[in-house]
Design a protein around this motif. Structure first.
Motif, PDB file in Angstrom:
ATOM      1  N   MET A 149      -5.104  -5.643   2.899  1.00 40.69           N
ATOM      2  CA  MET A 149      -4.798  -5.864   4.314  1.00 40.69           C
ATOM      3  C   MET A 149      -4.218  -7.255   4.565  1.00 40.69           C
ATOM      4  O   MET A 149      -3.990  -7.633   5.712  1.00 40.69           O
ATOM      5  N   GLU A 198      -0.761  -7.270   6.381  1.00 42.09           N
ATOM      6  CA  GLU A 198      -0.914  -6.800   7.757  1.00 42.09           C
ATOM      7  C   GLU A 198      -1.577  -7.853   8.634  1.00 42.09           C
ATOM      8  O   GLU A 198      -1.128  -8.116   9.752  1.00 42.09           O
ATOM      9  N   ASN A 235       0.822  -1.216   0.000  1.00 39.65           N
ATOM     10  CA  ASN A 235       0.000   0.000   0.000  1.00 39.65           C
ATOM     11  C   ASN A 235       0.855   1.265   0.000  1.00 39.65           C
ATOM     12  O   ASN A 235       0.477   2.295   0.552  1.00 39.65           O
ATOM     13  N   CYS A 251      -0.121  -1.168   6.430  1.00 36.04           N
ATOM     14  CA  CYS A 251      -1.200  -0.175   6.389  1.00 36.04           C
ATOM     15  C   CYS A 251      -1.118   0.695   7.638  1.00 36.04           C
ATOM     16  O   CYS A 251      -0.874   1.876   7.566  1.00 36.04           O
ATOM     17  N   ASN A 252      -1.282   0.055   8.766  1.00 37.72           N
ATOM     18  CA  ASN A 252      -1.276   0.775  10.042  1.00 37.72           C
ATOM     19  C   ASN A 252       0.099   0.801  10.701  1.00 37.72           C
ATOM     20  O   ASN A 252       0.909  -0.121  10.520  1.00 37.72           O
ATOM     21  N   CYS A 298      -6.972  -0.090   4.449  1.00 39.78           N
ATOM     22  CA  CYS A 298      -6.256   0.080   3.186  1.00 39.78           C
ATOM     23  C   CYS A 298      -6.791  -0.923   2.166  1.00 39.78           C
ATOM     24  O   CYS A 298      -7.429  -1.916   2.537  1.00 39.78           O
TER      25      CYS A 298
END
Length: 257
Positions: free
Chosen positions: A101, A104, A49, A70-71, A98
């Motif tokens: 994922m 993640e 991402n 993402c995070n 996002c």
């Protein structure tokens, strides 16, 4: 026949005992930032991402941080455990969504299984589960890079992990002149000129000389000046990104072509 079988058994035992055991690692050797190479033997895209997937360890304050694709994640880990032991069950994250994922989700699931670590090949670190099976493979985020690859103009993407504002008077950037050993940088307002020396991937910047303009937003420039004073190394992060790192292996300035 019994004698021959006994000789074969003895040779097998000798061969096993002669194999090198994995080199033990102190918990302090985890210090710094590590790119996630694979999860459960599945290769990871270096930029998920549009973000680098990495885990950072600060053994001084027992904190762990990074980006899962993402995070952003943050938490703590126990540094007062025997070498080789590690758990990552005290890690939280931001709550963004996002387009993709999968990485993640896989990373957080694997992190919950981590019970230890060991030295892998070529300087990598392997995070293992309770059965000593690899769940995450890490490589130093400060990848191999030559001075020639550092040469030229780079946009400053982040300072200490924070994206620089896009509404400044000038686009924050750094220009490395390898032949003259000179650096020209700006944090959105003034030009910061510095000399540097390079030895391998170690780099030392002199205190920058600055023009004296005043701009509405000087905060980014102040952060850049401080970050430059901490830089001791540089390295490749991806094909289009490079990083300037401090003595603890933490990226203080992220650059993009």
């Amino acid at each position: 026949m019994k004698i021959r079988n006994l000789m074969v058994l003895c040779c097998a035992v000798a061969m096993l005992s002669s194999c090198k055991a994995p080199k033990s690692m102190a918990i302090t050797e985890l210090q710094g930032e590590w790119s996630v190479v694979s999860i459960n033997n599945q290769a990871v895209n270096a930029e998920e991402n549009g973000k680098d997937v990495f885990i950072g360890f600060n053994t001084a304050d027992a904190s762990v941080y990074g980006c899962a694709g993402c995070n952003n994640m943050m938490g703590s880990f126990d540094v007062k455990v025997p070498n080789g032991q590690l758990t990552l069950d005290k890690v939280g994250s931001t709550r963004m969504m996002c387009p993709d994922m999968k990485t993640e989700d896989a990373l957080f699931k694997a992190m919950a299984q981590v019970k230890g670590y060991a030295q892998g090949e070529n300087g990598q670190v392997v995070l293992v589960d309770e059965n000593k099976q690899s769940v995450i493979v890490l490589a130093k985020r400060c990848g191999a890079m030559t001075a020639e690859e550092l040469a030229g103009e780079w946009k400053i993407e982040k300072i200490n992990g924070v994206i620089v504002p896009r509404n400044l008077d000038k686009t924050p950037a750094m220009i490395f002149d390898i032949k003259e050993s000179r650096l020209s940088a700006n944090g959105g307002c003034n030009v910061l000129n510095s000399n540097f020396t390079i030895e391998g991937q170690n780099i030392t910047l002199s205190e920058p000389m600055s023009t004296m303009m005043a701009c509405p937003d000087m905060e980014t420039e102040q952060k850049l000046t401080k970050a430059m004073s901490e830089v001791v190394a540089f390295g490749k992060v991806s094909d289009s990104k490079a990083g300037l790192f401090n003595k603890d292996g933490m990226m203080v300035i992220e650059l993009v072509k």
